[in-house]
Design a protein around this motif. Sequence first.
Motif, short mmCIF file in Angstrom:
data_model
loop_
_atom_site.label_atom_id
_atom_site.label_comp_id
_atom_site.label_asym_id
_atom_site.label_seq_id
_atom_site.Cartn_x
_atom_site.Cartn_y
_atom_site.Cartn_z
N GLU A 242 48.90 28.53 28.73
CA GLU A 242 49.69 29.17 27.69
C GLU A 242 50.34 30.47 28.14
N GLY A 243 50.09 30.87 29.39
CA GLY A 243 50.71 32.07 29.93
C GLY A 243 49.93 33.34 29.67
N LEU A 244 48.71 33.24 29.15
CA LEU A 244 47.86 34.40 28.94
C LEU A 244 47.20 34.79 30.25
N THR A 245 46.89 36.07 30.41
CA THR A 245 46.33 36.54 31.67
C THR A 245 45.12 37.44 31.42
N GLY A 246 44.32 37.62 32.49
CA GLY A 246 43.15 38.47 32.42
C GLY A 246 42.02 37.84 31.64
N GLU A 247 40.83 38.42 31.76
CA GLU A 247 39.69 37.86 31.03
C GLU A 247 39.93 37.86 29.53
N SER A 248 40.48 38.93 29.00
CA SER A 248 40.71 39.02 27.55
C SER A 248 41.72 37.98 27.07
N GLY A 249 42.60 37.55 27.99
CA GLY A 249 43.60 36.55 27.62
C GLY A 249 43.10 35.13 27.69
N VAL A 250 42.22 34.84 28.66
CA VAL A 250 41.84 33.44 28.89
C VAL A 250 40.45 33.08 28.40
N TRP A 251 39.53 34.05 28.34
CA TRP A 251 38.15 33.70 27.97
C TRP A 251 38.08 33.15 26.55
N GLY A 252 37.51 31.97 26.42
CA GLY A 252 37.32 31.37 25.11
C GLY A 252 38.57 30.87 24.42
N LYS A 253 39.72 30.87 25.15
CA LYS A 253 40.97 30.37 24.58
C LYS A 253 41.20 28.95 25.09
N ARG A 254 41.22 27.97 24.22
CA ARG A 254 41.31 26.57 24.64
C ARG A 254 42.60 26.32 25.42
N THR A 255 42.45 25.61 26.52
CA THR A 255 43.59 25.38 27.41
C THR A 255 43.28 24.21 28.34
N PRO A 256 44.29 23.43 28.74
CA PRO A 256 44.01 22.31 29.65
C PRO A 256 43.75 22.72 31.08
N TRP A 257 44.20 23.92 31.48
CA TRP A 257 43.88 24.41 32.83
C TRP A 257 43.81 25.93 32.82
N VAL A 258 43.02 26.43 33.76
CA VAL A 258 42.93 27.87 33.96
C VAL A 258 42.96 28.12 35.46
N ALA A 259 43.67 29.15 35.87
CA ALA A 259 43.86 29.44 37.29
C ALA A 259 43.38 30.86 37.60
N LEU A 260 43.02 31.06 38.87
CA LEU A 260 42.58 32.36 39.36
C LEU A 260 43.25 32.59 40.71
N ARG A 261 44.04 33.67 40.79
CA ARG A 261 44.85 33.94 41.99
C ARG A 261 44.43 35.25 42.62
N ALA A 262 44.35 35.26 43.95
CA ALA A 262 44.03 36.50 44.66
C ALA A 262 44.60 36.43 46.06
N GLU A 263 44.75 37.60 46.67
CA GLU A 263 45.10 37.68 48.08
C GLU A 263 43.84 38.04 48.86
N LYS A 264 43.53 37.24 49.88
CA LYS A 264 42.35 37.49 50.70
C LYS A 264 42.74 37.46 52.16
N GLU A 265 42.51 38.56 52.84
CA GLU A 265 42.79 38.67 54.27
C GLU A 265 44.21 38.20 54.59
N GLY A 266 45.16 38.63 53.77
CA GLY A 266 46.57 38.34 54.00
C GLY A 266 47.04 36.98 53.51
N GLU A 267 46.16 36.21 52.89
CA GLU A 267 46.52 34.87 52.40
C GLU A 267 46.42 34.83 50.88
N ILE A 268 47.45 34.32 50.22
CA ILE A 268 47.40 34.14 48.77
C ILE A 268 46.72 32.80 48.48
N ILE A 269 45.70 32.85 47.64
CA ILE A 269 44.90 31.67 47.31
C ILE A 269 44.85 31.54 45.79
N THR A 270 45.12 30.33 45.31
CA THR A 270 45.02 30.04 43.88
C THR A 270 43.97 28.97 43.66
#
Length: 348
Positions: A242-270
């Motif tokens: 639904e385009g919500l972000t952060g814990e306050s946006g996604v926690w407990g909000k029904r959705t068919p998928w949830v993603a977590l994105r970060a950069e680690k050691e120069g690599e973007i990982i989702t």
Amino acid sequence: MKKIMPLVFIVIFLLSVFSYCTQSGNGEAKVEFIKDSSNEKIDIFINDLFFTSFIYPGTLEKPCLYPILTPSGKFITRGYPLEPRPFERVDHPHHVGLWLNFGNVNGLDFWNNSSAIAPERKKEYGSVRLDSIIALNPQKGELITLSSWVDYREKRLLSEKTTYIFGGIGNEQRCIERISQLTAEQEVIFKSNKEGFFGLRVDRAFEAPEDRPIKRLDASGILAEEPFMYNEDVNGVYRNHEGLTGESGVWGKRTPWVALRAEKEGEIITLVILDHKENPNYPGWPHAREYGLFSMNNLGGDGMDKNADPIEIRLAPGESISFRHKLVIGGDLSDEEINQLMDHFNKH
């Protein structure tokens, strides 16, 4: 026209490969299983690179996949408590790798059980015990297991037949599909609870920056005497369909998928958890915490959202219920790409 046709053919071919991978789980990947019974694990390699291990030592209260690595060899799972790494948090010792269990089955808490629970309190908790490995099929990337959900006296509540399907696209993407069939061995009742269901505890890079001191390991991997803040290289951001972000946006909000994105050691990982449309209570409630818990809970109900209906699922002896989830490990995946993964997942 002669110049355009080969390009069209190549595009169609690449799309067909992508579709096959996301539908079946195995795709073009070469999967290899190596049994190590003495260490109570099965190592899984994809395209000759170590990916993860299915581990089932008696010291754990459930089997799980641990550790899990990207194709480039970066950990996506937390090391603590099995293999602690510098500056990690020391909370929730029951969060190990990738697992599935739940916080209220006949009133027993399977989710929070670990060696940290005092012996006099073990009667309040349940465990998942591996009974057997049913099949290993590298051609399909399949590992099939049989387990039992038991109380503290080892009395069975449920039997669980689990099919793991491992796969990926070259050395760019990895996926784990888990199909979990739970069959009642006695009358079983699942009730709304936030502690569930298909869960992953992630590496520090995927956490959100902390604003207060917490208990953590020091630079040598030993528990520090005093809590402290350490946000270096921590940059994880949750988002949902639904385009919500952060814990306050996604926690407990029904959705068919949830993603977590970060950069680690120069690599973007989702990292993406997909909830299958045929699961009970689809779409589920993400139990997604910025300290590093990443989970999809199909049995959250009013335990996660006070406006949701309470959940009560009763199984008579011999009755079954099934759940299907998928973890995708990719690069800088867009919402459109994740929606395509979701569409392919739901077609099968």
